[in-house]
Design a protein around this motif. Structure first.
Motif, short mmCIF file in Angstrom:
data_model
loop_
_atom_site.label_atom_id
_atom_site.label_comp_id
_atom_site.label_asym_id
_atom_site.label_seq_id
_atom_site.Cartn_x
_atom_site.Cartn_y
_atom_site.Cartn_z
N ASN A 3 0.75 -1.13 0.30
CA ASN A 3 0.47 -0.31 -0.29
C ASN A 3 0.93 1.23 -0.26
N LEU A 4 2.12 0.99 -0.55
CA LEU A 4 3.14 2.25 -0.20
C LEU A 4 3.47 3.13 -1.48
N PRO A 5 3.18 4.44 -1.48
CA PRO A 5 2.98 4.89 -3.17
C PRO A 5 4.80 4.43 -3.63
N ALA A 6 4.95 4.71 -5.23
CA ALA A 6 6.37 3.90 -5.33
C ALA A 6 6.84 5.39 -5.53
N THR A 7 6.84 6.18 -5.48
CA THR A 7 7.56 7.14 -4.66
C THR A 7 6.84 8.16 -3.99
N GLY A 8 7.53 9.51 -3.25
CA GLY A 8 6.92 10.71 -2.71
C GLY A 8 7.93 10.17 -1.07
N PHE A 9 6.92 10.43 -0.38
CA PHE A 9 7.33 11.25 1.04
C PHE A 9 6.32 10.14 1.97
N LEU A 10 7.02 9.96 3.12
CA LEU A 10 6.57 9.66 4.04
C LEU A 10 6.18 10.24 5.54
N ARG A 11 5.65 11.03 6.38
CA ARG A 11 5.92 11.16 7.71
C ARG A 11 5.63 10.30 8.88
N LEU A 12 6.43 10.43 9.43
CA LEU A 12 6.89 9.96 10.56
C LEU A 12 5.25 9.32 11.18
N HIS A 13 3.97 9.25 11.58
CA HIS A 13 2.82 9.40 11.87
C HIS A 13 3.08 7.87 10.73
N GLN A 14 3.33 7.92 9.66
CA GLN A 14 2.68 6.85 8.72
C GLN A 14 3.43 5.96 8.43
N ILE A 15 4.81 6.28 8.90
CA ILE A 15 6.16 4.92 9.07
C ILE A 15 5.23 4.33 10.76
N ILE A 16 5.43 4.90 12.18
CA ILE A 16 5.41 4.38 12.73
C ILE A 16 3.92 3.76 13.18
N GLY A 17 2.92 4.57 13.54
CA GLY A 17 1.45 4.88 13.22
C GLY A 17 0.77 5.82 14.26
N VAL A 40 17.03 6.52 13.47
CA VAL A 40 17.66 7.68 13.21
C VAL A 40 19.12 7.76 13.75
N ALA A 41 19.31 8.11 14.66
CA ALA A 41 20.54 9.45 15.26
C ALA A 41 21.28 7.92 15.46
N SER A 42 21.38 6.59 14.97
CA SER A 42 22.51 5.75 14.95
C SER A 42 22.88 5.46 13.83
N GLY A 43 21.78 5.30 13.15
CA GLY A 43 22.01 5.27 11.44
C GLY A 43 20.91 3.79 11.27
N ARG A 44 20.23 2.84 11.97
CA ARG A 44 19.71 1.65 11.97
C ARG A 44 18.09 2.05 10.92
N TYR A 45 18.10 3.62 11.16
CA TYR A 45 16.55 3.40 9.92
C TYR A 45 17.57 4.33 9.24
N PRO A 46 16.69 4.71 8.00
CA PRO A 46 16.89 6.14 7.32
C PRO A 46 16.79 7.33 7.48
N GLN A 47 17.98 7.99 7.17
CA GLN A 47 17.84 9.33 6.88
C GLN A 47 16.67 9.91 6.89
N PRO A 48 16.05 11.51 7.75
CA PRO A 48 15.20 12.55 7.33
C PRO A 48 15.57 13.30 5.84
N VAL A 49 14.41 14.05 5.32
CA VAL A 49 14.56 15.17 4.62
C VAL A 49 13.25 16.11 4.72
N LYS A 50 14.06 17.19 5.47
CA LYS A 50 13.82 18.46 6.01
C LYS A 50 12.96 18.83 4.27
N ILE A 51 11.29 18.61 4.33
CA ILE A 51 10.35 19.32 3.25
C ILE A 51 9.61 21.35 4.07
N GLY A 52 10.36 21.29 4.62
CA GLY A 52 10.20 23.05 5.35
C GLY A 52 11.03 22.62 6.88
N SER A 53 10.60 23.94 7.26
CA SER A 53 11.68 24.78 8.18
C SER A 53 11.08 23.82 9.86
#
Length: 73
Positions: A3-17, A40-53
């Motif tokens: 059910n994930l889109p092919a491309t795009g971005f996910l916010r945290l609530h979409q990832i962890i519920g 995320v800080a340890s490198g186990r999970y993917p790094q985020p992207v800032k898409i706004g302030s």
């Protein structure tokens, strides 16, 4: 994962519920918020992207790759 889109971005609530919203959001990766950010800080999970302030997201491709590599128990 189908059910994930092919491309795009996910916010945290979409990832962890989020059980607090109606209807509840199902977790793709069932961990707590603090566990996610520690990973995320340890490198186990993917790094985020800032898409706004005040807006952070993760690339769908990075989440898919993480899952395919066995990142979800």
């Amino acid at each position: 994962m189908n059910n994930l889109p092919a491309t795009g971005f996910l916010r945290l609530h979409q990832i962890i519920g989020d059980k607090r919203v109606e209807p509840p959001t199902t977790a793709i990766i069932p961990v707590s918020k603090s566990t996610w950010w520690a990973g995320v800080a340890s490198g186990r999970y993917p790094q985020p992207v800032k898409i706004g302030s005040r807006c952070t997201a993760w690339r769908v491709e990075d989440i898919r790759s993480f899952i395919e590599k066995g990142g979800v128990a």
